[in-house]
Design an enzyme around this catalytic site. Sequence first.
Site: not given
Length: 261
Positions: A87, A209, A237
Amino acid sequence: MTVTGPEGGRPLVFSHGFGCDQNMWRLVAPAFAADHRVVLFDHVGAGRSDLSAWDPERYSSLEGYAADVLEIMAELDLRDAVFVGHSVSAMIGVLASVADPSRFGGLVLVGPSPRYVDDGDYRGGFSAADIEELLDSLDSNYLGWSAAMAPAIMGVPERPELGQELTESFCRTDPAIARHFARVTFLSDNRDDLAAVTVPSLVLQCREDIIAAPAVGEFVHRRLRGSELVLLDATGHCPHLSAPEQTTAAIAEFLRRRSSS
């Protein structure tokens, strides 16, 4: 910071995303400890990090977090390291590798997004109003926001224990630092930094996602010269928790190809 594996093994540095800590890699990182020097750490404000080290000016941009990564790599004298960033840490790894490519042998970007806000033809997945609403909600009730958002971010409703784990992780993070980090994360724009990356890169993207859609992963792939894109048959995610076998296999294959090239 946790370091395992043989000292002479090729370094693998695992970096967690917003609201998480190094424990989130527990289903992936051990698979590499037999022949890699595996490094895990917590960003300031997360896990067992030293909260007194947090400084709002240093961490007013992702460059501050990238500087931390480079300090860790310098302290351990890591060279030819493969940085695995989830991320927001994907962009932190991009920035660190651009600042000092001599330390890096590759990047693995898990669910990356160089910009969350839509901009012209670029679709980051959120409008400016969406992000402001998200940040306002986080500012006014961090624990409530965590309980509501974590299961949606995890994206595997058939496995509620994973959503609960992410909720608890969010709630363990220092709220003041988390609110600041969220603003820095969701308002960053690192699209132009992608072209400056000179090391081999792998983009790992889930087929669904809500934070970083497949189109975002494809954008990152197109902007990173010579990168590889792997679309995981997974949702959410956090594939390192929801699909650890696929995630591990993709990283291992990337490492194998890099070592033989």
